[in-house]
Design a protein around this motif. Sequence first.
Motif, PDB file in Angstrom:
ATOM      1  N   LEU A 225       0.826  -1.210   0.000  1.00 52.22           N
ATOM      2  CA  LEU A 225       0.000   0.000   0.000  1.00 52.22           C
ATOM      3  C   LEU A 225       0.864   1.266   0.000  1.00 52.22           C
ATOM      4  CD1 LEU A 225      -2.825  -1.094   2.478  1.00 52.22           C
ATOM      5  CD2 LEU A 225      -2.770  -1.276  -0.016  1.00 52.22           C
ATOM      6  N   LEU A 226       1.942   1.263   0.805  1.00 54.67           N
ATOM      7  CA  LEU A 226       2.793   2.461   0.880  1.00 54.67           C
ATOM      8  C   LEU A 226       3.548   2.702  -0.417  1.00 54.67           C
ATOM      9  CD1 LEU A 226       4.250   2.084   4.484  1.00 54.67           C
ATOM     10  CD2 LEU A 226       2.656   3.835   3.691  1.00 54.67           C
ATOM     11  N   LEU A 227       3.997   1.617  -1.065  1.00 49.26           N
ATOM     12  CA  LEU A 227       4.689   1.768  -2.348  1.00 49.26           C
ATOM     13  C   LEU A 227       3.804   2.487  -3.358  1.00 49.26           C
ATOM     14  CD1 LEU A 227       6.551  -1.555  -3.162  1.00 49.26           C
ATOM     15  CD2 LEU A 227       7.397   0.765  -3.530  1.00 49.26           C
ATOM     16  N   GLY A 228       2.512   2.182  -3.322  1.00 50.39           N
ATOM     17  CA  GLY A 228       1.596   2.842  -4.241  1.00 50.39           C
ATOM     18  C   GLY A 228       1.224   4.237  -3.776  1.00 50.39           C
ATOM     19  N   SER A 229       1.026   4.405  -2.449  1.00 50.91           N
ATOM     20  CA  SER A 229       0.421   5.656  -1.987  1.00 50.91           C
ATOM     21  C   SER A 229       1.408   6.824  -1.919  1.00 50.91           C
ATOM     22  CB  SER A 229      -0.253   5.457  -0.629  1.00 50.91           C
ATOM     23  OG  SER A 229       0.692   5.267   0.402  1.00 50.91           O
ATOM     24  N   ILE A 230       2.645   6.599  -1.509  1.00 46.32           N
ATOM     25  CA  ILE A 230       3.562   7.730  -1.318  1.00 46.32           C
ATOM     26  C   ILE A 230       3.870   8.461  -2.628  1.00 46.32           C
ATOM     27  CG2 ILE A 230       5.921   8.340  -0.591  1.00 46.32           C
ATOM     28  CD1 ILE A 230       5.469   6.341   1.753  1.00 46.32           C
ATOM     29  N   PRO A 231       4.248   7.752  -3.704  1.00 47.84           N
ATOM     30  CA  PRO A 231       4.454   8.489  -4.968  1.00 47.84           C
ATOM     31  C   PRO A 231       3.180   9.184  -5.459  1.00 47.84           C
ATOM     32  CG  PRO A 231       5.497   6.340  -5.060  1.00 47.84           C
ATOM     33  CD  PRO A 231       4.640   6.350  -3.831  1.00 47.84           C
ATOM     34  N   ARG A 232       2.027   8.566  -5.234  1.00 49.81           N
ATOM     35  CA  ARG A 232       0.768   9.211  -5.641  1.00 49.81           C
ATOM     36  C   ARG A 232       0.501  10.469  -4.828  1.00 49.81           C
ATOM     37  NH1 ARG A 232      -3.738   5.391  -7.669  1.00 49.81           N
ATOM     38  NH2 ARG A 232      -2.494   3.838  -8.741  1.00 49.81           N
ATOM     39  N   GLU A 233       0.746  10.391  -3.540  1.00 44.11           N
ATOM     40  CA  GLU A 233       0.563  11.577  -2.694  1.00 44.11           C
ATOM     41  C   GLU A 233       1.430  12.724  -3.191  1.00 44.11           C
ATOM     42  OE1 GLU A 233      -0.439   9.379   1.604  1.00 44.11           O
ATOM     43  OE2 GLU A 233       1.547  10.177   1.212  1.00 44.11           O
ATOM     44  N   ALA A 234       2.680  12.422  -3.525  1.00 42.80           N
ATOM     45  CA  ALA A 234       3.595  13.471  -4.001  1.00 42.80           C
ATOM     46  C   ALA A 234       3.043  14.104  -5.274  1.00 42.80           C
ATOM     47  CB  ALA A 234       4.984  12.889  -4.234  1.00 42.80           C
ATOM     48  N   THR A 235       2.517  13.268  -6.177  1.00 42.74           N
ATOM     49  CA  THR A 235       1.965  13.780  -7.436  1.00 42.74           C
ATOM     50  C   THR A 235       0.688  14.584  -7.197  1.00 42.74           C
ATOM     51  OG1 THR A 235       2.816  11.785  -8.471  1.00 42.74           O
ATOM     52  CG2 THR A 235       1.277  13.079  -9.772  1.00 42.74           C
ATOM     53  N   LEU A 236      -0.187  14.079  -6.320  1.00 45.61           N
ATOM     54  CA  LEU A 236      -1.447  14.771  -6.036  1.00 45.61           C
ATOM     55  C   LEU A 236      -1.193  16.120  -5.369  1.00 45.61           C
ATOM     56  CD1 LEU A 236      -3.456  11.697  -4.727  1.00 45.61           C
ATOM     57  CD2 LEU A 236      -4.039  13.067  -6.739  1.00 45.61           C
ATOM     58  N   LEU A 237      -0.211  16.167  -4.465  1.00 47.26           N
ATOM     59  CA  LEU A 237       0.116  17.423  -3.795  1.00 47.26           C
ATOM     60  C   LEU A 237       0.577  18.460  -4.824  1.00 47.26           C
ATOM     61  CD1 LEU A 237       0.411  18.916  -1.103  1.00 47.26           C
ATOM     62  CD2 LEU A 237       2.736  18.011  -0.926  1.00 47.26           C
ATOM     63  N   ALA A 238       1.454  18.042  -5.735  1.00 55.21           N
ATOM     64  CA  ALA A 238       1.943  18.964  -6.773  1.00 55.21           C
ATOM     65  C   ALA A 238       0.783  19.432  -7.648  1.00 55.21           C
ATOM     66  CB  ALA A 238       3.008  18.266  -7.617  1.00 55.21           C
ATOM     67  N   HIS A 239      -0.107  18.488  -8.017  1.00 56.86           N
ATOM     68  CA  HIS A 239      -1.252  18.801  -8.873  1.00 56.86           C
ATOM     69  C   HIS A 239      -2.170  19.829  -8.206  1.00 56.86           C
ATOM     70  CE1 HIS A 239      -4.689  18.060 -11.560  1.00 56.86           C
ATOM     71  NE2 HIS A 239      -5.413  18.051 -10.460  1.00 56.86           N
ATOM     72  N   LEU A 240      -2.516  19.602  -6.939  1.00 56.18           N
ATOM     73  CA  LEU A 240      -3.449  20.499  -6.251  1.00 56.18           C
ATOM     74  C   LEU A 240      -2.811  21.865  -5.983  1.00 56.18           C
ATOM     75  CD1 LEU A 240      -5.175  18.051  -3.729  1.00 56.18           C
ATOM     76  CD2 LEU A 240      -6.165  19.062  -5.793  1.00 56.18           C
ATOM     77  N   GLN A 241      -1.526  21.867  -5.665  1.00 58.21           N
ATOM     78  CA  GLN A 241      -0.873  23.139  -5.341  1.00 58.21           C
ATOM     79  C   GLN A 241      -0.753  24.062  -6.555  1.00 58.21           C
ATOM     80  OE1 GLN A 241       2.697  21.890  -3.282  1.00 58.21           O
ATOM     81  NE2 GLN A 241       1.744  22.188  -1.274  1.00 58.21           N
ATOM     82  N   ARG A 242      -0.807  23.493  -7.760  1.00 59.80           N
ATOM     83  CA  ARG A 242      -0.779  24.338  -8.953  1.00 59.80           C
ATOM     84  C   ARG A 242      -1.990  25.273  -8.980  1.00 59.80           C
ATOM     85  NH1 ARG A 242       0.338  19.682 -12.154  1.00 59.80           N
ATOM     86  NH2 ARG A 242       2.459  19.325 -11.493  1.00 59.80           N
ATOM     87  N   SER A 243      -3.157  24.768  -8.572  1.00 59.66           N
ATOM     88  CA  SER A 243      -4.366  25.603  -8.565  1.00 59.66           C
ATOM     89  C   SER A 243      -4.621  26.254  -7.212  1.00 59.66           C
ATOM     90  CB  SER A 243      -5.592  24.761  -8.921  1.00 59.66           C
ATOM     91  OG  SER A 243      -5.398  24.115 -10.147  1.00 59.66           O
ATOM     92  N   PHE A 244      -4.174  25.577  -6.150  1.00 57.37           N
ATOM     93  CA  PHE A 244      -4.461  26.055  -4.785  1.00 57.37           C
ATOM     94  C   PHE A 244      -3.161  26.083  -3.978  1.00 57.37           C
ATOM     95  CE2 PHE A 244      -8.078  23.633  -6.424  1.00 57.37           C
ATOM     96  CZ  PHE A 244      -9.098  24.552  -6.333  1.00 57.37           C
ATOM     97  N   PRO A 245      -2.460  27.226  -4.005  1.00 58.21           N
ATOM     98  CA  PRO A 245      -1.194  27.293  -3.248  1.00 58.21           C
ATOM     99  C   PRO A 245      -1.394  27.097  -1.752  1.00 58.21           C
ATOM    100  CG  PRO A 245      -1.477  29.202  -4.683  1.00 58.21           C
ATOM    101  CD  PRO A 245      -2.776  28.469  -4.693  1.00 58.21           C
ATOM    102  N   ASN A 246      -2.629  27.226  -1.277  1.00 63.11           N
ATOM    103  CA  ASN A 246      -2.904  27.060   0.158  1.00 63.11           C
ATOM    104  C   ASN A 246      -3.185  25.608   0.544  1.00 63.11           C
ATOM    105  OD1 ASN A 246      -5.229  27.416  -1.423  1.00 63.11           O
ATOM    106  ND2 ASN A 246      -6.468  27.855   0.383  1.00 63.11           N
ATOM    107  N   VAL A 247      -3.031  24.667  -0.404  1.00 64.48           N
ATOM    108  CA  VAL A 247      -3.063  23.248  -0.032  1.00 64.48           C
ATOM    109  C   VAL A 247      -1.724  22.919   0.617  1.00 64.48           C
ATOM    110  CG1 VAL A 247      -3.023  20.881  -0.932  1.00 64.48           C
ATOM    111  CG2 VAL A 247      -4.768  22.480  -1.732  1.00 64.48           C
TER     112      VAL A 247
END
Length: 486
Positions: free
Chosen positions: A308-330
Motif C-alpha cells: 500500500l505504501l509503495l503505491g500511496s507515497i508516490p501518488r501523494e507526491a503527485t497529487l500534492l503537486a497537482h493540487l498546489q498548482r491551482s491552490f497554493p494554500n493546499v
Amino acid sequence: MATPTASTSQGAPFTDLRRWLAHLSDSGRVAVIREGTPLEHTLAAIAKRLDGKQAAYFPKPGGHSVPVVSGFMSRRAWIAEAMGVPESELLQRFRNAAEHPLPWQEVTKGKAACQQVVHRDRDVREVLPVPTHSEHDNGPYITAGLVIARNPTTGVQNVSINRIQVHSKERMAILMLPRHLWAFYKTAEACNEALAVAVVIGIDPLTLLSSQAIAPIDCDELEIAGALHGAPLKVAKCITNEVRVPADSEIVIEGRILPGVRESEGPFGEFPKYYSARELREVIQVDAITHRQDPIYHTIVPAEMEHLLLGSIPREATLLAHLQRSFPNVLDVHLAIGGVGRYHLYVKIKKTHEGQPKNVICAAFGAHYDIKQVIVVDDDVEAHDPLQVEWAVATRFQADRDLIVIHGAQGSVLDPSTTIGQDFVDGTPPLHLQGLSAKMGLDATKPVVYHEHVFTKVRVPGEGEIDLNAEIDVATRIDFLAGAAS
Ligand code: MN
C-alpha cells in the motif's frame, strides 16, 4: 523514546538493499524466521503477521537455497528514514526527485554484481523461491519485480511493478494496466515483434519507490531513483537484450513479452484485499536468469503495508503537486491506508474563502480516477492521522451543507462495489467489474470567520513543550499497597 517520527533522522539516503537490511537488523527490525518455511501460504502468513512491525527474513524457504525477505519498507517512517529526511519532508523530497531526475551510468561489461551467476534453460521455479501468497491465488506469483522495458520508438526505458504468475519452466503471465509498459508492448506487437524486458527482484527501497512515480511516458524511473540516491544509479546491460538494469540488484530475469500470445492468469488477491478474476494475459518467455553469488529474493505480500505504501507515497507526491498548482494554500495530502492507499484522500488546507474546499474536492477527483472520497481539513488537523480527520468530520461537517456527491464517474475496476446491478440480469455474476463509481467529497473545515470559542480547539498550556524525561522521577517507587487491608 521510540515514536514513529523520532526514528527518522536526516542523513545520507540508503542506496543499497543490503546496507538497508543491515540497518534495520541493527535496530531490531528484522525477524529471522527458522529454516524451511513452506513457500505456499506459510511464508506470506508469517510476513503478514509481522507487517508494519518487522521485516521477515526466511533462510532456506521450502528447502530452497535462496532466502526470501519481505516487509522492509512497511512503515511510512522507515521510507523517510531510507531517504534521509524527516517524515514531514517525505513527499517534497520525492517530488523534487521526480522533477529533477539524474541520468544513470553504465558499468563496465562483466562488472555488474547482478550478473555474477548466469542461468540459461533453467526452470524459474527451481532457480528462484517464488511464493504463493493468498488463499485463492492461482499459484506462485512474483510480486516485487521491477519490470523494465525500452520504448520501441525512442529507446527510453520504463519501470513498473507488475504481478507475474510463474506458469511453467520458462513462461510467466503478466498483468499490464493500460499505462507505459502496455503502450510499449502494443507498439512492438503491432509489428509482430516481442518486447524485451527485464524483471528485477531484490532492489533498494528508493529504487522500488521510484518505480511507482506517476511520471511522463518518456521518463526512465531509474533516473528518479538516481535523484533520490543523490548519485547516478549504476546500471548494466542485460546479457540477452538491450535493457539496462540496476547493476547492484540481487536477481534479474531476462525475457520477452511475446506478440499475439495470451494465457490465463489469476485469480490473484490484489491491493483492495479482494481477488481479481482469471483472464487471458500477455506472456513473458524467459531467456536467462542472472543473479548475485548469494542472492536475496524479495516478495511483497499483496494488500499489506509494503504494497500500500509503495503505491500511496508516490501518488501523494503527485497529487500534492497537482493540487498546489491551482491552490497554493493546499498544505498536505494523505491517501488513507484504510482506503487501501488509493481511494480515500485527505487534503489539509489553509482555508481563505468559504466554498473553497469544494473547489479543492473537484480538483482532486480530476487528478486520478481511483480517488473515490475526499475529505478537506483545516491546517490544525494532521492529515496523516485518521483519528484527527474523523474528529474534524465529527465537529466541522454537516451532511446537508458540506457534502458533494457525483454520480457515475470513472472509478477503479478493482473496487468490487463498482459492480452494478444490471450485470446480474441474466442470472450470472459478472466477470468484468464496471469501474463506474460515485464520488463523495466532505468539507470538514470550520468557517473562515466564527464566533470566539465556538471552534477554538481545547489545549492545555505546556502540553507540547514539557520534557517528560525531565518531569518523571524514575528513582522513587511508591508502595501503593502500603496500608491496604491484607
Ligand atoms: Mn513510466
